[in-house]
Scaffold this motif. Structure first.
Motif, mmCIF file in Angstrom:
data_model
loop_
_atom_site.group_PDB
_atom_site.id
_atom_site.type_symbol
_atom_site.label_atom_id
_atom_site.label_comp_id
_atom_site.label_asym_id
_atom_site.label_seq_id
_atom_site.Cartn_x
_atom_site.Cartn_y
_atom_site.Cartn_z
ATOM 1 N N ASP A 15 -42.786 6.535 -45.277
ATOM 2 C CA ASP A 15 -43.254 7.447 -46.326
ATOM 3 C C ASP A 15 -44.739 7.747 -46.176
ATOM 4 O O ASP A 15 -45.180 8.892 -46.363
ATOM 5 C CB ASP A 15 -42.981 6.851 -47.709
ATOM 6 N N ILE A 16 -45.526 6.726 -45.834
ATOM 7 C CA ILE A 16 -46.965 6.937 -45.652
ATOM 8 C C ILE A 16 -47.220 7.907 -44.506
ATOM 9 O O ILE A 16 -48.019 8.850 -44.629
ATOM 10 C CB ILE A 16 -47.672 5.587 -45.406
ATOM 11 N N VAL A 17 -46.533 7.695 -43.400
ATOM 12 C CA VAL A 17 -46.736 8.567 -42.240
ATOM 13 C C VAL A 17 -46.278 9.993 -42.557
ATOM 14 O O VAL A 17 -46.945 10.973 -42.167
ATOM 15 C CB VAL A 17 -45.996 8.012 -41.009
ATOM 16 N N ALA A 18 -45.174 10.114 -43.274
ATOM 17 C CA ALA A 18 -44.704 11.457 -43.639
ATOM 18 C C ALA A 18 -45.757 12.186 -44.471
ATOM 19 O O ALA A 18 -45.988 13.393 -44.289
ATOM 20 C CB ALA A 18 -43.393 11.362 -44.409
ATOM 21 N N GLY A 19 -46.405 11.456 -45.362
ATOM 22 C CA GLY A 19 -47.469 12.059 -46.157
ATOM 23 C C GLY A 19 -48.642 12.500 -45.307
ATOM 24 O O GLY A 19 -49.181 13.604 -45.498
ATOM 25 N N TRP A 20 -49.033 11.660 -44.372
ATOM 26 C CA TRP A 20 -50.124 12.040 -43.465
ATOM 27 C C TRP A 20 -49.774 13.306 -42.689
ATOM 28 O O TRP A 20 -50.580 14.222 -42.573
ATOM 29 C CB TRP A 20 -50.402 10.909 -42.469
ATOM 30 N N LYS A 21 -48.569 13.332 -42.148
ATOM 31 C CA LYS A 21 -48.192 14.450 -41.290
ATOM 32 C C LYS A 21 -48.041 15.744 -42.093
ATOM 33 O O LYS A 21 -48.291 16.833 -41.568
ATOM 34 C CB LYS A 21 -46.923 14.111 -40.515
ATOM 35 N N SER A 22 -47.676 15.613 -43.353
ATOM 36 C CA SER A 22 -47.594 16.812 -44.192
ATOM 37 C C SER A 22 -48.969 17.431 -44.407
ATOM 38 O O SER A 22 -49.088 18.623 -44.716
ATOM 39 C CB SER A 22 -46.956 16.478 -45.539
ATOM 40 N N GLU A 23 -50.004 16.607 -44.219
ATOM 41 C CA GLU A 23 -51.378 17.090 -44.346
ATOM 42 C C GLU A 23 -51.980 17.465 -42.999
ATOM 43 O O GLU A 23 -53.174 17.771 -42.895
ATOM 44 C CB GLU A 23 -52.237 16.011 -45.016
ATOM 45 N N GLY A 24 -51.144 17.406 -41.950
ATOM 46 C CA GLY A 24 -51.606 17.808 -40.622
ATOM 47 C C GLY A 24 -52.328 16.736 -39.843
ATOM 48 O O GLY A 24 -52.986 17.031 -38.836
ATOM 49 N N HIS A 25 -52.202 15.472 -40.276
ATOM 50 C CA HIS A 25 -52.901 14.388 -39.594
ATOM 51 C C HIS A 25 -52.084 13.857 -38.415
ATOM 52 O O HIS A 25 -50.857 13.738 -38.501
ATOM 53 C CB HIS A 25 -53.176 13.232 -40.559
ATOM 54 N N SER A 26 -52.757 13.514 -37.342
ATOM 55 C CA SER A 26 -52.117 12.848 -36.200
ATOM 56 C C SER A 26 -52.182 11.339 -36.399
ATOM 57 O O SER A 26 -53.034 10.815 -37.126
ATOM 58 C CB SER A 26 -52.806 13.245 -34.902
ATOM 59 N N VAL A 27 -51.262 10.630 -35.723
ATOM 60 C CA VAL A 27 -51.109 9.191 -35.939
ATOM 61 C C VAL A 27 -51.086 8.468 -34.601
ATOM 62 O O VAL A 27 -50.348 8.853 -33.682
ATOM 63 C CB VAL A 27 -49.808 8.877 -36.710
ATOM 64 N N ALA A 28 -51.877 7.415 -34.484
ATOM 65 C CA ALA A 28 -51.865 6.541 -33.312
ATOM 66 C C ALA A 28 -51.393 5.158 -33.739
ATOM 67 O O ALA A 28 -51.732 4.676 -34.823
ATOM 68 C CB ALA A 28 -53.246 6.445 -32.679
ATOM 69 N N PHE A 29 -50.628 4.530 -32.872
ATOM 70 C CA PHE A 29 -49.962 3.259 -33.181
ATOM 71 C C PHE A 29 -50.321 2.204 -32.134
ATOM 72 O O PHE A 29 -50.232 2.456 -30.929
ATOM 73 C CB PHE A 29 -48.452 3.485 -33.213
ATOM 74 N N VAL A 30 -50.716 1.032 -32.628
ATOM 75 C CA VAL A 30 -51.012 -0.111 -31.760
ATOM 76 C C VAL A 30 -50.063 -1.247 -32.141
ATOM 77 O O VAL A 30 -50.253 -1.912 -33.158
ATOM 78 C CB VAL A 30 -52.474 -0.570 -31.918
ATOM 79 N N PRO A 31 -49.010 -1.476 -31.340
ATOM 80 C CA PRO A 31 -48.106 -2.586 -31.648
ATOM 81 C C PRO A 31 -48.672 -3.908 -31.139
ATOM 82 O O PRO A 31 -49.162 -3.983 -30.006
ATOM 83 C CB PRO A 31 -46.829 -2.208 -30.882
ATOM 84 N N THR A 32 -48.614 -4.956 -31.968
ATOM 85 C CA THR A 32 -49.106 -6.275 -31.563
ATOM 86 C C THR A 32 -48.174 -7.350 -32.107
ATOM 87 O O THR A 32 -47.335 -7.092 -32.969
ATOM 88 C CB THR A 32 -50.528 -6.562 -32.088
ATOM 89 N N MET A 33 -48.386 -8.558 -31.605
ATOM 90 C CA MET A 33 -47.706 -9.727 -32.164
ATOM 91 C C MET A 33 -48.703 -10.631 -32.888
ATOM 92 O O MET A 33 -48.431 -11.817 -33.124
ATOM 93 C CB MET A 33 -46.963 -10.498 -31.072
ATOM 94 N N GLY A 34 -49.854 -10.075 -33.245
ATOM 95 C CA GLY A 34 -50.845 -10.864 -33.955
ATOM 96 C C GLY A 34 -51.692 -11.691 -33.008
ATOM 97 O O GLY A 34 -51.776 -11.415 -31.814
ATOM 98 N N ALA A 35 -52.365 -12.718 -33.578
ATOM 99 C CA ALA A 35 -53.337 -13.509 -32.812
ATOM 100 C C ALA A 35 -54.325 -12.548 -32.142
ATOM 101 O O ALA A 35 -54.561 -12.592 -30.943
ATOM 102 C CB ALA A 35 -52.643 -14.413 -31.797
ATOM 103 N N LEU A 36 -54.914 -11.688 -32.959
ATOM 104 C CA LEU A 36 -55.677 -10.552 -32.455
ATOM 105 C C LEU A 36 -57.005 -10.990 -31.826
ATOM 106 O O LEU A 36 -57.626 -11.962 -32.256
ATOM 107 C CB LEU A 36 -55.928 -9.564 -33.589
#
Length: 283
Positions: A15-36
């Motif tokens: 839902d959050i991403v859908a809201g961003w995209k409705s406003e024309g925002h691009s999205v980048a994703f960084v998948p991790t397993m933690g222990a950053l």
């Protein structure tokens, strides 16, 4: 300090991403397993340069751990990880449970194929099938425009990029260079397992790779690396190989080669470390 939102449900994240995209925002994703660590930090910084919004996930994926591996003991420190992310340009931390990622009735299929059975896949059967399944599922939830992966896990990067291209997923996979400690050791969450003595011995890996860069043939590079690693007490080699960057197939080291990715995996006690180096040879 960023105003980090922590989301634990798949529907909430979508839902959050859908809201961003409705406003024309691009999205980048960084998948991790933690222990950053700072390697993850480099992924995040690059993500923030590429897109309007950045999502980081922390999910220790059970499907990519085999019998006897370190799923239960894998480093976890949610408080430290959240503090790390709040100091960086991250909009949302996605921390789902296993049931949120793999809910009953939702089938997630992905197969790494023959390349997935070599090198890391040979030592960790099924590992890359699990990696691809979780990447595919997380991307289905988040719908990113970009997904960022480190070059240290060269085989993983190759297989994820191949899956995205073969399935026509609308995602750009962005590789980010390996981040190293000042002494050259590649940053990894599993470095936390190393004793001081083991960490000192692990420096044989970046030393060997640096020496390999001065070789004029693949055969010479592999010989240099094997000799250096074999001379380090307590360090056990799993593999040292040269692969074609375009196919990840193992190269004949005695054939004339212009470029290769030199990959290594070693163990120190119970800790497995991997690294690689892009090599170019004169013709």
């Amino acid at each position: 300090m960023s105003s980090l939102a922590v989301v634990t449900t798949s529907s909430g994240m979508s839902d959050i991403v859908a809201g961003w995209k409705s406003e024309g925002h691009s999205v980048a994703f960084v998948p991790t397993m933690g222990a950053l660590h700072q390697g993850h930090g480099a992924l995040i910084e690059k993500a923030s340069e590429l897109a309007d919004r950045v999502v980081v996930s922390i999910f220790v994926n059970p499907l990519q751990f085999g019998t006897g591996e370190d799923f239960d003991s894998y480093p976890r420190d949610d408080e430290a990880d959240q503090a790390f992310l709040r100091a960086r340009p991250v909009d949302v931390l996605f921390m789902p449970t296993v049931d949120e990622v793999y809910p009953p009735g939702v089938a997630v299929t992905a197969a790494a194929g023959p390349v997935g059975d070599t090198f890391e896949g040979a030592s960790r059967p099924g590992h890359f099938d699990g990696v691809l399944r979780v990447v595919k599922r997380l991307c289905a939830i988040i719908s990113p425009d970009f997904a960022l992966f480190g070059r240290k896990d060269a085989q993983q990067l190759f297989l994820v990029d191949t899956m995205v291209r073969n399935e026509g997923l609308p995602i750009t996979i962005v590789p980010v260079d390996t981040v190293r400690a000042p002494d050259g050791l590649a940053l990894s969450s599993r470095n936390a397992y190393l004793s001081d003595d083991e960490r000192a011995r692990a420096l044989a890996i970046p030393v060997a790779l640096a020496e390999a860069e001065r070789a004029t043939t693949l055969s010479g590079a592999l010989s240099v690396v094997r000799e250096r690693l074999e001379s380090e007490p307590g360090l056990t080699i799993d593999y040292v190989a040269g692969v074609d960057p375009e196919t990840f197939h193992q190269l004949d080291e005695d054939s004339p080669i212009r470029e290769a990715t030199l990959i290594v995996a070693v163990s120190l006690s119970t800790t497995r470390l991997i690294d690689n180096r892009a090599l170019h040879f004169p013709q």
